[in-house]
Design a protein around this motif. Structure first.
Motif, PDB file in Angstrom:
ATOM      1  N   ALA A 152       0.915  -1.368  -0.080  1.00 41.59           N
ATOM      2  CA  ALA A 152      -0.096   0.116  -0.012  1.00 41.59           C
ATOM      3  C   ALA A 152       0.856   1.285  -0.032  1.00 41.59           C
ATOM      4  CB  ALA A 152      -0.831  -0.014   1.165  1.00 41.59           C
ATOM      5  N   GLU A 153       2.062   1.335   0.756  1.00 38.38           N
ATOM      6  CA  GLU A 153       2.975   2.590   0.738  1.00 38.38           C
ATOM      7  C   GLU A 153       3.463   2.388  -0.417  1.00 38.38           C
ATOM      8  OE1 GLU A 153       3.537   3.403   5.335  1.00 38.38           O
ATOM      9  OE2 GLU A 153       5.239   2.515   4.244  1.00 38.38           O
ATOM     10  N   MET A 154       4.063   1.444  -1.169  1.00 41.52           N
ATOM     11  CA  MET A 154       4.627   1.620  -2.651  1.00 41.52           C
ATOM     12  C   MET A 154       3.557   2.225  -3.469  1.00 41.52           C
ATOM     13  SD  MET A 154       6.390  -2.277  -2.884  1.00 41.52           S
ATOM     14  CE  MET A 154       6.795  -2.920  -1.149  1.00 41.52           C
ATOM     15  N   ALA A 155       2.199   1.715  -3.330  1.00 42.43           N
ATOM     16  CA  ALA A 155       1.417   2.019  -4.382  1.00 42.43           C
ATOM     17  C   ALA A 155       1.151   3.570  -4.091  1.00 42.43           C
ATOM     18  CB  ALA A 155      -0.043   1.243  -3.938  1.00 42.43           C
ATOM     19  N   LEU A 164       2.552  12.889 -11.397  1.00 36.94           N
ATOM     20  CA  LEU A 164       3.423  13.958 -12.073  1.00 36.94           C
ATOM     21  C   LEU A 164       4.263  13.524 -13.333  1.00 36.94           C
ATOM     22  CD1 LEU A 164       5.630  14.590  -8.925  1.00 36.94           C
ATOM     23  CD2 LEU A 164       3.920  16.026  -9.730  1.00 36.94           C
ATOM     24  N   ASP A 165       3.357  12.604 -14.030  1.00 38.71           N
ATOM     25  CA  ASP A 165       3.503  11.976 -15.247  1.00 38.71           C
ATOM     26  C   ASP A 165       4.856  11.498 -15.344  1.00 38.71           C
ATOM     27  OD1 ASP A 165       1.133  12.860 -16.185  1.00 38.71           O
ATOM     28  OD2 ASP A 165       1.885  14.635 -17.279  1.00 38.71           O
ATOM     29  N   ILE A 166       5.246  10.865 -14.185  1.00 40.45           N
ATOM     30  CA  ILE A 166       6.532  10.073 -14.002  1.00 40.45           C
ATOM     31  C   ILE A 166       6.483   8.581 -14.013  1.00 40.45           C
ATOM     32  CG2 ILE A 166       8.756   9.588 -12.708  1.00 40.45           C
ATOM     33  CD1 ILE A 166       8.264  12.773 -11.659  1.00 40.45           C
ATOM     34  N   VAL A 167       7.022   7.772 -14.699  1.00 43.37           N
ATOM     35  CA  VAL A 167       6.836   6.217 -14.690  1.00 43.37           C
ATOM     36  C   VAL A 167       8.194   5.913 -13.898  1.00 43.37           C
ATOM     37  CG1 VAL A 167       6.543   4.067 -15.859  1.00 43.37           C
ATOM     38  CG2 VAL A 167       5.393   6.020 -16.621  1.00 43.37           C
ATOM     39  N   TYR A 168       8.076   5.099 -12.977  1.00 46.31           N
ATOM     40  CA  TYR A 168       9.335   4.375 -12.082  1.00 46.31           C
ATOM     41  C   TYR A 168      10.028   3.540 -12.792  1.00 46.31           C
ATOM     42  CZ  TYR A 168      12.143   2.929  -8.130  1.00 46.31           C
ATOM     43  OH  TYR A 168      13.014   2.755  -7.221  1.00 46.31           O
ATOM     44  N   ARG A 169       9.633   2.510 -13.279  1.00 39.74           N
ATOM     45  CA  ARG A 169      10.205   1.543 -14.394  1.00 39.74           C
ATOM     46  C   ARG A 169      11.089   0.596 -13.579  1.00 39.74           C
ATOM     47  NH1 ARG A 169      11.686   4.235 -19.971  1.00 39.74           N
ATOM     48  NH2 ARG A 169      13.423   5.169 -18.763  1.00 39.74           N
ATOM     49  N   ASP A 170      11.542   0.771 -12.354  1.00 42.07           N
ATOM     50  CA  ASP A 170      12.301  -0.256 -11.661  1.00 42.07           C
ATOM     51  C   ASP A 170      12.176  -0.746 -10.415  1.00 42.07           C
ATOM     52  OD1 ASP A 170      14.777  -1.619 -11.971  1.00 42.07           O
ATOM     53  OD2 ASP A 170      16.259  -0.073 -11.038  1.00 42.07           O
ATOM     54  N   LEU A 212      10.382  -7.516 -15.316  1.00 40.58           N
ATOM     55  CA  LEU A 212       9.997  -6.839 -16.442  1.00 40.58           C
ATOM     56  C   LEU A 212       8.585  -7.381 -16.801  1.00 40.58           C
ATOM     57  CD1 LEU A 212      13.153  -7.220 -18.732  1.00 40.58           C
ATOM     58  CD2 LEU A 212      12.129  -5.167 -17.792  1.00 40.58           C
ATOM     59  N   ALA A 213       7.736  -6.261 -17.100  1.00 39.07           N
ATOM     60  CA  ALA A 213       6.574  -6.312 -17.633  1.00 39.07           C
ATOM     61  C   ALA A 213       6.684  -7.201 -19.034  1.00 39.07           C
ATOM     62  CB  ALA A 213       5.616  -5.177 -17.694  1.00 39.07           C
ATOM     63  N   PRO A 214       5.619  -8.087 -19.524  1.00 32.79           N
ATOM     64  CA  PRO A 214       5.740  -8.753 -20.932  1.00 32.79           C
ATOM     65  C   PRO A 214       5.846  -7.664 -21.995  1.00 32.79           C
ATOM     66  CG  PRO A 214       3.554  -8.991 -19.591  1.00 32.79           C
ATOM     67  CD  PRO A 214       4.395  -8.285 -18.630  1.00 32.79           C
ATOM     68  N   GLU A 215       5.040  -6.510 -21.802  1.00 32.28           N
ATOM     69  CA  GLU A 215       4.982  -5.558 -22.968  1.00 32.28           C
ATOM     70  C   GLU A 215       6.235  -4.950 -22.988  1.00 32.28           C
ATOM     71  OE1 GLU A 215       2.880  -3.345 -19.430  1.00 32.28           O
ATOM     72  OE2 GLU A 215       3.072  -5.431 -20.242  1.00 32.28           O
ATOM     73  N   ASP A 227       4.287  -0.103 -14.059  1.00 38.77           N
ATOM     74  CA  ASP A 227       4.832   0.013 -12.533  1.00 38.77           C
ATOM     75  C   ASP A 227       3.585  -1.006 -11.607  1.00 38.77           C
ATOM     76  OD1 ASP A 227       6.970   1.494 -12.752  1.00 38.77           O
ATOM     77  OD2 ASP A 227       5.815   3.378 -12.493  1.00 38.77           O
ATOM     78  N   TRP A 228       2.659  -0.931 -12.134  1.00 37.75           N
ATOM     79  CA  TRP A 228       1.342  -1.888 -11.384  1.00 37.75           C
ATOM     80  C   TRP A 228       1.919  -3.349 -11.485  1.00 37.75           C
ATOM     81  CZ3 TRP A 228       0.361   1.215  -8.250  1.00 37.75           C
ATOM     82  CH2 TRP A 228       0.152   2.503  -8.446  1.00 37.75           C
TER      83      TRP A 228
END
Length: 377
Positions: A152-155, A164-170, A212-215, A227-228
């Motif tokens: 929940a805290e990560m979410a 903020l239109d930022i994707v974490y990705r890692d 890694l996400a499949p896409e 990120d989800w």
């Protein structure tokens, strides 16, 4: 404890693979560690007290102050991590993200950044409760309530970045820290991508193989929903001890990520299974969080006991509180780092020639540090 000084040295990070990819960070001197006033801790020792002035005057003064900060303003106690050289682009991305995330309770904050002729420095929140990776290695897995608290805290942190239109990705256990009170702190923003709103797309192949996400793996355009997926892999690992499609053979693991059915272990609650299936949905259009982002997760039954407002305000007591004796306690940090001598090259006290302007705009002083209390004596 947040507020102590830690250093990222050299040219920072490229692609990360484990805790050993976390760059060198150094805690401030023993004298400073004994002080609990975080603003005094971060005050430069030679800087005189300044009264609060008009905003415009303060901003203009900061520009000159940033160029005066140097490695010799700080002392170094322990090595708490070590990494490799990184790309210049990742350095500036990291700085930009840190500036935007300063006020979020579950993101590591930036206090200073400055440069010399050979190195770039970040002075960050010092977080000594240990990596989630460390705790998972020690305990194997977590009970559902504890995993739900961390997830929940990560979410909330990821949702804030997305706003903020930022994707974490890692997202991975090595990049998730616990502070001395037991709350989550995300760190390591070198692979973030700015300017991607929900529904926007990216193409860059990056990240850590297990998560890694499949896409991304397929080279398809992707969006913040990656990120989800990442949260789903970390939640799965917290509950069951390994990432969901893990194999020691990388090619087999990639094949599993793309095609293997999700094997949810017996013993988990129906809500946990449902959440994992929603987050680890290969069809991005059906993935939980893919449409309404954080709100979709907040409405899920797995988080039914979470008071999100209290959680954001850090009013919810963490299920595990690290047993640290004080800000200088590094018992939750791998001795492979803490037993190393601090490299003389990081300090650069004897280096002649002063600072560098190779990265224009890199230097920064958080105004809170500039305007705060009395100097350290």
């Amino acid at each position: 404890m947040r507020g102590l000084i830690s250093f990222f040295a050299d040219l920072l990070k490229g692609k990360k693979v484990a805790f050993s990819d976390f760059l060198q960070k150094y805690v401030s001197s023993q004298q400073l560690c004994q002080r609990l006033d975080t603003q005094k801790i971060l005050r430069r020792q030679s800087r005189p007290r300044r009264e609060k002035k008009e905003r415009g005057t303060v901003v203009s003064s900061l520009n000159s102050e940033t160029s005066q900060i140097k490695p010799s303003d700080f002392d170094y106690l322990k090595v708490i991590g070590k990494g490799s050289f990184g790309k210049q682009r990742h350095v500036m991305v990291e700085r930009s993200i840190l500036l935007k995330g300063l006020q979020h309770p579950f993101l590591v904050g930036l206090h200073f950044s400055f440069q010399t002729r050979k190195m770039l420095y970040f002075v960050l929140d010092y977080v000594n409760g240990g990596e989630l990776f460390y705790h998972l290695q020690r305990e194997g897995s977590f009970p559902e309530p504890r995993a739900a608290f961390y997830a929940a805290e990560m979410a909330l942190a990821l949702g804030y970045l997305h706003s903020l239109d930022i994707v974490y990705r890692d997202l991975k256990p090595e990049n998730i820290l616990l502070d001395s009170e037991g709350h989550v702190m995300l760190t390591d923003f070198g692979l973030c991508k700015e300017g991607v709103a929900t529904g926007g797309i990216m193409h860059t192949f990056c990240g850590t193989p297990e998560y890694l996400a499949p896409e991304v793996l397929q080279g398809h355009p992707y969006n913040p929903a990656v990120d989800w997926w990442g949260l789903g892999t970390v939640l799965f690992e917290m509950l069951y001890g390994l990432p969901p499609f893990y194999s020691c053979r990388k090619a087999e693991m990639f094949e599993n990520i793309l095609h293997a059915p999700l094997q949810v272990h017996s013993g988990g609650s129906q809500a946990a299974c449902s959440l994992l299936e929603g987050l680890l949905e290969r069809d991005v259009s059906k993935r939980l969080g893919g449409s309404r982002d954080l709100v979709e997760l907040q409405e899920h039954p797995f988080f039914g006991s979470i008071n999100w407002e209290d959680l954001l305000a850090r009013k919810v007591r963490p299920p595990f509180i690290p047993k640290v004796t004080g800000p200088c306690d590094v018992s939750y940090i791998d001795p492979v780092f803490t037993l190393q001598p601090v490299p003389a090259s990081v300090n650069e006290r004897c280096q002649a020639g002063g600072t560098s302007g190779a990265f224009p705009g890199f230097s920064f002083v958080n105004p809170v540090e500039y305007l705060a209390a009395e100097p350290v004596s």
